[in-house]
Write a protein that holds these residues in place. Structure first.
Motif, PDB file in Angstrom:
ATOM      1  N   GLU A 171      -2.278   0.968  -4.180  1.00 30.35           N
ATOM      2  CA  GLU A 171      -1.197   0.056  -3.823  1.00 30.35           C
ATOM      3  C   GLU A 171      -1.797  -1.217  -3.240  1.00 30.35           C
ATOM      4  O   GLU A 171      -2.487  -1.174  -2.208  1.00 30.35           O
ATOM      5  CB  GLU A 171      -0.264   0.718  -2.801  1.00 30.35           C
ATOM      6  N   ASN A 172      -1.570  -2.337  -3.924  1.00 31.17           N
ATOM      7  CA  ASN A 172      -2.116  -3.624  -3.488  1.00 31.17           C
ATOM      8  C   ASN A 172      -3.628  -3.560  -3.274  1.00 31.17           C
ATOM      9  O   ASN A 172      -4.165  -4.102  -2.300  1.00 31.17           O
ATOM     10  CB  ASN A 172      -1.418  -4.096  -2.211  1.00 31.17           C
TER      11      ASN A 172
ATOM     12  N   ASN B 293       4.520   4.443   1.293  1.00 27.72           N
ATOM     13  CA  ASN B 293       3.083   4.166   1.405  1.00 27.72           C
ATOM     14  C   ASN B 293       2.373   5.139   2.336  1.00 27.72           C
ATOM     15  O   ASN B 293       1.227   4.879   2.744  1.00 27.72           O
ATOM     16  CB  ASN B 293       2.857   2.717   1.846  1.00 27.72           C
TER      17      ASN B 293
ATOM     18  N   ALA C 111       8.018  -4.799  -3.504  1.00 27.23           N
ATOM     19  CA  ALA C 111       7.469  -5.165  -2.197  1.00 27.23           C
ATOM     20  C   ALA C 111       8.519  -5.847  -1.331  1.00 27.23           C
ATOM     21  O   ALA C 111       8.557  -5.663  -0.111  1.00 27.23           O
ATOM     22  CB  ALA C 111       6.260  -6.074  -2.385  1.00 27.23           C
TER      23      ALA C 111
END
Length: 469
Positions: free
Chosen positions: A432-433, A84, A70
């Motif tokens: 993702e996250n 992303n 990140a």
């Protein structure tokens, strides 16, 4: 195979060492020494960073073929958009941060152009030596154009190839010479012509692994024809390559020899990679991670690693699961130089397998696929694969191929080709996250934008973007 460097300030070399490459077509090829002899010209082809390395980082970024932290994404905006799958963001605005594919590709092409134009007049060389050096340069030039075309332009499609633009076609080392951004069809015709002109002069194996011979040339033609979906021609050239050289590296044996180190969950000691200049599968060596010094390979995401077959010895020899802080990924267990972007027997086999399947020889296709797998899947997990349909066979072949050539241009080019057909089109997904993300087969993100510097400083020609953002 690090070589003694002769200083030539040719177009590409200047681009690689200057702080800005925006004027890459406006730099005269002058320098401290003008090449005249065979040894001078041949030394140009031993410049591993300038000629034999064209990174495709953003393509691998889009495929999520490696792990990116990140913190890295926080300051690499172009990488963050591709990684992303942010379709609403304008990558053109951000594309002054990762221009290496474009400029290193044309740096290598400029060296090849110099050799093709001036090597016929070199001193202290036989006609055969001159012709072979030119032929070698044509194969390398064609490979560079293949990479650029499958990065910055739409994939080959017979219905659009004669109208859609590809990349600038530069054939001359003279920076005053005009150039044109040709159509996709024109560029593919040029690549095929270059290789076909080279083939009669090439030896089966090149002077070194940095000098592609007939085996490399046939494999590259097979790759190009496969991208064009001309399966009979791709099959013909894959089989011609394998008739010259057909060895496969035994990754199972390597894993067994390193088993204690690789299976120790707390030991992360690296060993020299077998994927080096002496790799037995090599027709032509082209660098992966770094051409300038030995290094580790890029780490792999956990969800990407899950797409490898169980007990894949090649994968398990290269990467091991590791957690550092909040990040968990597969950590590189090797160091050295890697033939990530070159031409190998494994690629020739897997092209042969797909082409056999496409021509309805499914059983033969699976036999070829299993020949490769037997050197990659450990015996305690290995079973022959079979398929009853063309579609099933191609999907199984592609699974192996996507893993075999991870972090190269091959998976990216193959997925773009397959995405045209609903039977094979792939929607990539990930979490993702905590957010569910996806990349559709029709997304504009599958075409990389030209760097801003190239658009603003096109030299003696014009360049149009092939994608809107």
């Amino acid at each position: 195979m690090k070589t003694n460097k002769i200083i030539y300030a040719i177009i590409g070399a200047v681009c690689l060492v200057s702080t800005s490459c925006n004027d890459y077509l406006n730099i005269l090829p002058t320098g401290k020494k003008i090449p005249t002899s065979y040894s001078d010209f041949e030394a140009l082809l031993r410049d591993e960073s300038g000629v034999h390395s064209v990174p495709v980082r953003q393509a691998s970024m889009l495929l999520n073929d490696f792990f990116v932290s990140a913190s890295t994404l926080s300051f690499e905006r172009l990488s963050e958009v591709n990684y992303n799958w942010k379709e609403s963001d304008n990558r053109i605005v951000f594309n002054n941060a990762d221009e290496s594919t474009y400029y290193q590709g044309y740096a290598s092409i400029s060296t090849c152009n110099l050799l093709i134009e001036y090597a016929p007049n070199m001193t202290d060389a036989t006609e055969l030596q001159k012709n072979q050096l030119v032929a070698t340069s044509k194969v390398i030039r064609a490979l560079n154009y293949y990479t650029l075309a499958n990065y910055y332009a739409a994939t080959y499609d017979v219905g659009t190839a004669e109208t859609l633009k590809s990349v600038p076609l530069i054939e001359s080392a003279n920076i005053e010479a005009p150039h044109k951004q040709v159509t996709i069809q024109e560029l593919y015709d040029f690549m095929i012509s270059d290789i076909e002109q080279a083939l009669p002069t090439l030896s089966n194996q090149g002077l070194t692994v940095l000098h592609p011979g007939k085996g490399a040339a046939h494999t590259l033609l097979a790759r190009i024809y496969l991208q064009m979906e001309n399966y009979p021609k791709a099959l013909e050239h894959a089989q011609k390559a394998l008739a010259i050289k057909n060895e496969l590296y035994d990754w199972n044996a390597y894993y067994e020899s390193e088993k204690a180190r690789l299976e120790n969950p707390t030991l992360y000691t690296r060993k020299l990679t077998p994927l080096n200049h002496n790799y037995v599968e090599t027709y032509y060596f082209r660098h992966g991670t770094s051409p300038n010094f030995p290094s580790s390979e890029t780490s792999v995401r956990v969800d990407r690693a899950a797409r490898f077959e169980t007990r894949d010895s090649k994968f398990a020899s290269r990467w091991k699961l590791r957690t550092v802080g909040n990040d968990t990924y597969y950590y590189s267990m090797m160091t050295g130089y890697y033939n990530t972007h070159g031409l190998t027997t494994a690629e020739a086999y897997l092209i042969e397998a797909e082409c056999l399947a496409r021509t309805n020889k499914v059983s033969d296709a699976m036999n070829v696929l299993n020949k490769v797998r037997k050197t990659r899947i450990l015996p305690d997990a290995y079973q022959d694969l079979s398929a009853s349909t063309i579609v099933d066979a191609v999907k199984l072949i592609q699974r192996t191929k996507q893993n075999e050539f991870i972090q190269s241009i091959v998976p990216f080019a193959d997925l773009r080709r397959l995405n045209k057909d609903p039977q094979y089109a792939t929607t990539l997904t990930k979490t993702e996250n905590g957010a569910q993300l996806s990349l559709s087969p029709s997304s504009h993100l599958w075409i990389m934008p030209f760097p801003q510097g190239a658009i603003e400083n096109p030299g003696n020609g014009t360049i149009e973007q092939n994608v809107n953002k």
